[in-house]
Write a protein that holds these residues in place. Structure first.
Motif, PDB file in Angstrom:
ATOM      1  N   LYS A  47      23.518  46.562  43.650  1.00  0.00           N
ATOM      2  CA  LYS A  47      23.182  46.976  45.020  1.00  0.00           C
ATOM      3  C   LYS A  47      24.431  47.423  45.789  1.00  0.00           C
ATOM      4  O   LYS A  47      24.364  48.333  46.615  1.00  0.00           O
ATOM      5  CB  LYS A  47      22.502  45.800  45.740  1.00  0.00           C
ATOM      6  N   PHE A  48      25.566  46.775  45.527  1.00  0.00           N
ATOM      7  CA  PHE A  48      26.823  47.066  46.224  1.00  0.00           C
ATOM      8  C   PHE A  48      27.901  47.405  45.182  1.00  0.00           C
ATOM      9  O   PHE A  48      28.694  46.544  44.795  1.00  0.00           O
ATOM     10  CB  PHE A  48      27.266  45.854  47.062  1.00  0.00           C
ATOM     11  N   PRO A  49      27.960  48.647  44.714  1.00  0.00           N
ATOM     12  CA  PRO A  49      28.886  49.041  43.641  1.00  0.00           C
ATOM     13  C   PRO A  49      30.361  48.800  43.969  1.00  0.00           C
ATOM     14  O   PRO A  49      31.181  48.665  43.058  1.00  0.00           O
ATOM     15  CB  PRO A  49      28.611  50.535  43.451  1.00  0.00           C
ATOM     16  N   ASP A  50      30.714  48.726  45.248  1.00  0.00           N
ATOM     17  CA  ASP A  50      32.117  48.466  45.627  1.00  0.00           C
ATOM     18  C   ASP A  50      32.594  47.109  45.124  1.00  0.00           C
ATOM     19  O   ASP A  50      33.801  46.866  45.035  1.00  0.00           O
ATOM     20  CB  ASP A  50      32.289  48.530  47.148  1.00  0.00           C
ATOM     21  N   LEU A  51      31.674  46.212  44.787  1.00  0.00           N
ATOM     22  CA  LEU A  51      32.052  44.881  44.297  1.00  0.00           C
ATOM     23  C   LEU A  51      32.668  44.936  42.899  1.00  0.00           C
ATOM     24  O   LEU A  51      33.320  43.990  42.481  1.00  0.00           O
ATOM     25  CB  LEU A  51      30.838  43.939  44.293  1.00  0.00           C
ATOM     26  N   ASP A  52      32.448  46.030  42.184  1.00  0.00           N
ATOM     27  CA  ASP A  52      33.031  46.170  40.840  1.00  0.00           C
ATOM     28  C   ASP A  52      34.555  46.112  40.875  1.00  0.00           C
ATOM     29  O   ASP A  52      35.183  45.769  39.882  1.00  0.00           O
ATOM     30  CB  ASP A  52      32.582  47.481  40.178  1.00  0.00           C
ATOM     31  N   GLY A  53      35.140  46.427  42.010  1.00  0.00           N
ATOM     32  CA  GLY A  53      36.586  46.419  42.128  1.00  0.00           C
ATOM     33  C   GLY A  53      37.195  45.036  42.267  1.00  0.00           C
ATOM     34  O   GLY A  53      38.410  44.880  42.257  1.00  0.00           O
ATOM     35  N   PHE A  54      36.366  44.014  42.378  1.00  0.00           N
ATOM     36  CA  PHE A  54      36.853  42.643  42.545  1.00  0.00           C
ATOM     37  C   PHE A  54      36.800  41.901  41.212  1.00  0.00           C
ATOM     38  O   PHE A  54      35.755  41.856  40.561  1.00  0.00           O
ATOM     39  CB  PHE A  54      36.019  41.901  43.595  1.00  0.00           C
ATOM     40  N   THR A  55      37.912  41.318  40.816  1.00  0.00           N
ATOM     41  CA  THR A  55      38.009  40.585  39.561  1.00  0.00           C
ATOM     42  C   THR A  55      36.985  39.455  39.516  1.00  0.00           C
ATOM     43  O   THR A  55      36.888  38.657  40.448  1.00  0.00           O
ATOM     44  CB  THR A  55      39.421  39.991  39.398  1.00  0.00           C
ATOM     45  N   ASN A  56      36.230  39.412  38.429  1.00  0.00           N
ATOM     46  CA  ASN A  56      35.224  38.362  38.194  1.00  0.00           C
ATOM     47  C   ASN A  56      34.236  38.209  39.342  1.00  0.00           C
ATOM     48  O   ASN A  56      33.682  37.132  39.540  1.00  0.00           O
ATOM     49  CB  ASN A  56      35.901  37.017  37.910  1.00  0.00           C
ATOM     50  N   CYS A  57      34.052  39.266  40.092  1.00  0.00           N
ATOM     51  CA  CYS A  57      33.056  39.264  41.177  1.00  0.00           C
ATOM     52  C   CYS A  57      33.264  38.077  42.135  1.00  0.00           C
ATOM     53  O   CYS A  57      32.310  37.465  42.599  1.00  0.00           O
ATOM     54  CB  CYS A  57      31.666  39.243  40.548  1.00  0.00           C
ATOM     55  N   TRP A  58      34.517  37.746  42.421  1.00  0.00           N
ATOM     56  CA  TRP A  58      34.799  36.530  43.183  1.00  0.00           C
ATOM     57  C   TRP A  58      34.164  36.478  44.575  1.00  0.00           C
ATOM     58  O   TRP A  58      33.763  35.398  45.012  1.00  0.00           O
ATOM     59  CB  TRP A  58      36.306  36.233  43.241  1.00  0.00           C
ATOM     60  N   PRO A  59      34.001  37.616  45.293  1.00  0.00           N
ATOM     61  CA  PRO A  59      33.353  37.473  46.608  1.00  0.00           C
ATOM     62  C   PRO A  59      31.915  36.969  46.499  1.00  0.00           C
ATOM     63  O   PRO A  59      31.470  36.154  47.316  1.00  0.00           O
ATOM     64  CB  PRO A  59      33.394  38.884  47.192  1.00  0.00           C
ATOM     65  N   ILE A  60      31.208  37.410  45.467  1.00  0.00           N
ATOM     66  CA  ILE A  60      29.818  36.964  45.286  1.00  0.00           C
ATOM     67  C   ILE A  60      29.779  35.487  44.924  1.00  0.00           C
ATOM     68  O   ILE A  60      28.984  34.723  45.470  1.00  0.00           O
ATOM     69  CB  ILE A  60      29.097  37.804  44.208  1.00  0.00           C
ATOM     70  N   PHE A  61      30.652  35.073  44.013  1.00  0.00           N
ATOM     71  CA  PHE A  61      30.669  33.665  43.637  1.00  0.00           C
ATOM     72  C   PHE A  61      31.072  32.775  44.813  1.00  0.00           C
ATOM     73  O   PHE A  61      30.578  31.659  44.943  1.00  0.00           O
ATOM     74  CB  PHE A  61      31.557  33.435  42.407  1.00  0.00           C
ATOM     75  N   ASP A  62      31.945  33.288  45.690  1.00  0.00           N
ATOM     76  CA  ASP A  62      32.287  32.523  46.895  1.00  0.00           C
ATOM     77  C   ASP A  62      31.077  32.394  47.824  1.00  0.00           C
ATOM     78  O   ASP A  62      30.813  31.328  48.367  1.00  0.00           O
ATOM     79  CB  ASP A  62      33.454  33.165  47.640  1.00  0.00           C
ATOM     80  N   LEU A  63      30.346  33.500  47.992  1.00  0.00           N
ATOM     81  CA  LEU A  63      29.133  33.448  48.829  1.00  0.00           C
ATOM     82  C   LEU A  63      28.098  32.504  48.230  1.00  0.00           C
ATOM     83  O   LEU A  63      27.459  31.728  48.950  1.00  0.00           O
ATOM     84  CB  LEU A  63      28.530  34.850  48.984  1.00  0.00           C
ATOM     85  N   ILE A  64      27.931  32.571  46.920  1.00  0.00           N
ATOM     86  CA  ILE A  64      26.982  31.681  46.243  1.00  0.00           C
ATOM     87  C   ILE A  64      27.391  30.229  46.451  1.00  0.00           C
ATOM     88  O   ILE A  64      26.555  29.381  46.803  1.00  0.00           O
ATOM     89  CB  ILE A  64      26.889  32.018  44.733  1.00  0.00           C
ATOM     90  N   GLN A  65      28.661  29.942  46.247  1.00  0.00           N
ATOM     91  CA  GLN A  65      29.134  28.561  46.385  1.00  0.00           C
ATOM     92  C   GLN A  65      28.915  28.040  47.803  1.00  0.00           C
ATOM     93  O   GLN A  65      28.415  26.931  47.992  1.00  0.00           O
ATOM     94  CB  GLN A  65      30.609  28.467  46.023  1.00  0.00           C
TER      95      GLN A  65
END
Length: 127
Positions: free
Chosen positions: A64-82
């Motif tokens: 949905k948000f292709p700009d997230l591919d630029g983040f190693t190991n998708c860390w912003p998503i895992f932070d939001l999930i946590q």
């Protein structure tokens, strides 16, 4: 982008780290929270979740948000999930404790009522 050590420090602002602005961040957060609700067990924290399902949520977000591919190991998503799972699981734990206390109090109340009724009931008179 990798997550630097200073970002691990408590209190960093994920919205600022992404640099997407308030509206972009709110849209991402809303999407991730909905994916969490649909795919994860909200009574458990992130470490107790199925790893494959966590990756599924991350994959949905990056689709949905292709700009997230630029983040190693998708860390912003895992932070939001946590963060969101920590909030939801603590709420579930509080509700469980409250219901346990409530049912415990109900049992105690029934016992008290039974004792008071027993003591108030007329005793047979001796002849």
């Amino acid at each position: 982008m990798t997550k630097s050590l200073n970002q691990v420090v408590r209190g960093y602002n994920l919205e600022e780290q992404l640099g997407w602005g308030e509206d972009g961040f709110k849209c991402l957060k809303k999407f991730v929270n909905k994916a969490i609700k649909n795919h994860l067990d909200t009574t458990k924290c992130q470490s107790q979740q199925n790893c494959k399902v966590l990756i599924t949520v991350c994959d949905l977000a990056t689709a949905k948000f292709p700009d997230l591919d630029g983040f190693t190991n998708c860390w912003p998503i895992f932070d939001l999930i946590q963060m969101h799972l920590k909030y939801l699981s603590s709420r579930a734990q509080q509700k469980w404790k409250m219901s346990a206390e409530s049912s415990s109090n109900a049992v105690k109340s029934k016992k008290r009522r039974a004792r008071s009724l027993k003591s108030k009931s007329p005793r047979p008179s001796k002849k």
